[in-house]
Design a protein around this motif. Structure first.
Motif, PDB file in Angstrom:
ATOM      1  N   GLY A  20      42.821  44.158  48.145  1.00 29.52           N
ATOM      2  CA  GLY A  20      44.235  43.841  47.912  1.00 29.52           C
ATOM      3  C   GLY A  20      44.577  42.455  48.429  1.00 29.52           C
ATOM      4  N   LEU A  21      45.745  42.003  48.059  1.00 29.87           N
ATOM      5  CA  LEU A  21      46.164  40.642  48.390  1.00 29.87           C
ATOM      6  C   LEU A  21      46.335  40.424  49.895  1.00 29.87           C
ATOM      7  CD1 LEU A  21      48.914  39.674  45.752  1.00 29.87           C
ATOM      8  CD2 LEU A  21      46.689  38.567  46.076  1.00 29.87           C
ATOM      9  N   ASP A  45      36.172  39.236  56.858  1.00 32.77           N
ATOM     10  CA  ASP A  45      36.543  37.869  57.250  1.00 32.77           C
ATOM     11  C   ASP A  45      36.055  37.551  58.667  1.00 32.77           C
ATOM     12  OD1 ASP A  45      37.689  37.171  54.856  1.00 32.77           O
ATOM     13  OD2 ASP A  45      39.751  37.597  55.471  1.00 32.77           O
ATOM     14  N   ILE A  56      37.905  30.640  59.099  1.00 28.24           N
ATOM     15  CA  ILE A  56      37.956  30.542  57.640  1.00 28.24           C
ATOM     16  C   ILE A  56      38.680  29.264  57.221  1.00 28.24           C
ATOM     17  CG2 ILE A  56      39.037  31.610  55.600  1.00 28.24           C
ATOM     18  CD1 ILE A  56      38.096  34.275  56.792  1.00 28.24           C
ATOM     19  N   PHE A  60      37.024  26.385  54.767  1.00 22.01           N
ATOM     20  CA  PHE A  60      37.691  25.830  53.578  1.00 22.01           C
ATOM     21  C   PHE A  60      37.826  24.311  53.716  1.00 22.01           C
ATOM     22  CE2 PHE A  60      39.822  28.772  50.483  1.00 22.01           C
ATOM     23  CZ  PHE A  60      39.303  29.975  50.949  1.00 22.01           C
ATOM     24  N   PHE A  68      32.891  29.056  51.026  1.00 24.02           N
ATOM     25  CA  PHE A  68      33.420  30.295  51.601  1.00 24.02           C
ATOM     26  C   PHE A  68      33.074  31.495  50.712  1.00 24.02           C
ATOM     27  CE2 PHE A  68      36.803  33.479  51.415  1.00 24.02           C
ATOM     28  CZ  PHE A  68      36.710  34.002  52.695  1.00 24.02           C
ATOM     29  N   GLU A  72      31.011  34.764  51.601  1.00 20.40           N
ATOM     30  CA  GLU A  72      31.702  36.055  51.464  1.00 20.40           C
ATOM     31  C   GLU A  72      30.843  37.027  50.662  1.00 20.40           C
ATOM     32  OE1 GLU A  72      35.312  36.081  48.887  1.00 20.40           O
ATOM     33  OE2 GLU A  72      36.249  37.187  50.527  1.00 20.40           O
ATOM     34  N   GLY A  91      41.115  39.058  50.501  1.00 17.23           N
ATOM     35  CA  GLY A  91      41.819  39.323  49.242  1.00 17.23           C
ATOM     36  C   GLY A  91      41.118  38.860  47.975  1.00 17.23           C
ATOM     37  N   GLY A  92      40.201  37.891  48.098  1.00 19.31           N
ATOM     38  CA  GLY A  92      39.560  37.369  46.890  1.00 19.31           C
ATOM     39  C   GLY A  92      38.201  37.976  46.613  1.00 19.31           C
ATOM     40  N   ARG A 129      45.670  31.332  56.651  1.00 22.54           N
ATOM     41  CA  ARG A 129      45.203  31.523  55.282  1.00 22.54           C
ATOM     42  C   ARG A 129      45.340  30.228  54.477  1.00 22.54           C
ATOM     43  NH1 ARG A 129      47.893  36.470  56.764  1.00 22.54           N
ATOM     44  NH2 ARG A 129      46.504  38.258  56.489  1.00 22.54           N
ATOM     45  N   PRO A 130      44.206  29.538  54.297  1.00 21.99           N
ATOM     46  CA  PRO A 130      44.253  28.216  53.665  1.00 21.99           C
ATOM     47  C   PRO A 130      44.866  28.225  52.270  1.00 21.99           C
ATOM     48  CG  PRO A 130      41.964  28.943  54.024  1.00 21.99           C
ATOM     49  CD  PRO A 130      42.849  29.896  54.740  1.00 21.99           C
ATOM     50  N   ARG A 148      44.314  38.479  39.658  1.00 26.26           N
ATOM     51  CA  ARG A 148      43.401  39.459  40.260  1.00 26.26           C
ATOM     52  C   ARG A 148      43.734  40.916  39.954  1.00 26.26           C
ATOM     53  NH1 ARG A 148      43.262  36.900  46.364  1.00 26.26           N
ATOM     54  NH2 ARG A 148      42.030  35.035  45.872  1.00 26.26           N
TER      55      ARG A 148
END
Ligand code: S3P
Length: 188
Positions: A20-21, A45, A56, A60, A68, A72, A91-92, A129-130, A148
């Motif tokens: 999830g996001l 993470d 993180i 980035f 990254f 991951e 999230g990704g 969160r970049p 997504r």
């Protein structure tokens, strides 16, 4: 709740993966779920940061998003080795087809979901969160959701959290897990 959690733990033969996001509560709720089930909790993470020896945000900044994503993939695939645990993914993660496939094959997946306003509020509490630092967080999260949604929707279980207290979401999660496992048993 204790008996129910025990029944679920006894019946589980694979990891449970939170997707999830950003801001959906994957770490918070995943941690509570792990505790209730008596399983280890792993935040992918954190594993990435430990393996790279940097945050993180720094990965980035110094090496770019693709570096990254490569890390991951390596780490999440390694975590899906079959041991019973609860894993919170970034999230990704599920946008990578190999990760999505491995989750579908080796885990029970949960899409933790909340309204965009809730996600913006939660992610605004820190700057770790970049992806959210380069513009309007609401617009960025909305665009990410559009991109997504299909990947998140592959999850075995979909839970909407919004403003609910963590304990309420945990209970929702246990109910959903139990009913998913019962259906799986009936159809196998
Ligand atoms: C990302 C989400 C973050 C982290 C990275 C990228 C994403 O994790 O993996 O900043 O692409 O959505 P959380 O979802 O735990 O914030």
């Amino acid at each position: 709740m204790k008996d129910q959690a025990q029944r679920i733990a006894d019946g589980l033969d694979r990891p449970v993966v939170m997707t999830g996001l950003m801001g959906a509560g994957k770490t918070k709720i995943g941690g509570l779920l792990a505790k209730a089930l008596g399983f280890p909790f792993i935040d992918s993470d954190h594993e990435i940061e430990a393996s790279a020896g940097m945050t993180i945000a720094d990965i980035f900044e110094q090496y770019g998003e693709q570096a990254f994503r490569d890390l991951e993939k390596k780490i999440v695939l390694r975590l899906l080795n079959g041991d019973r645990c609860v894993i919170a993914t970034g999230g990704g993660a599920v946008t990578n087809p190999d990760i999505a496939e491995a989750i579908a094959d080796n885990a029970i997946s949960v899409w933790l979901d909340a309204d965009l306003d809730v996600l913006v509020e939660r992610t605004g509490r820190n700057e770790k969160r970049p992806l959210l630092n380069s513009g309007n967080p609401h617009e960025i999260l909305s665009a990410l959701l559009d991109k997504r949604k299909t990947a998140y929707a592959r999850a075995d279980i979909h839970i909407k959290t919004d403003h609910a207290e963590p304990d309420v979401t945990l209970q929702k999660m246990l109910n959903a897990l139990e009913s998913y496992m019962t259906t799986q048993k009936e159809t196998s």
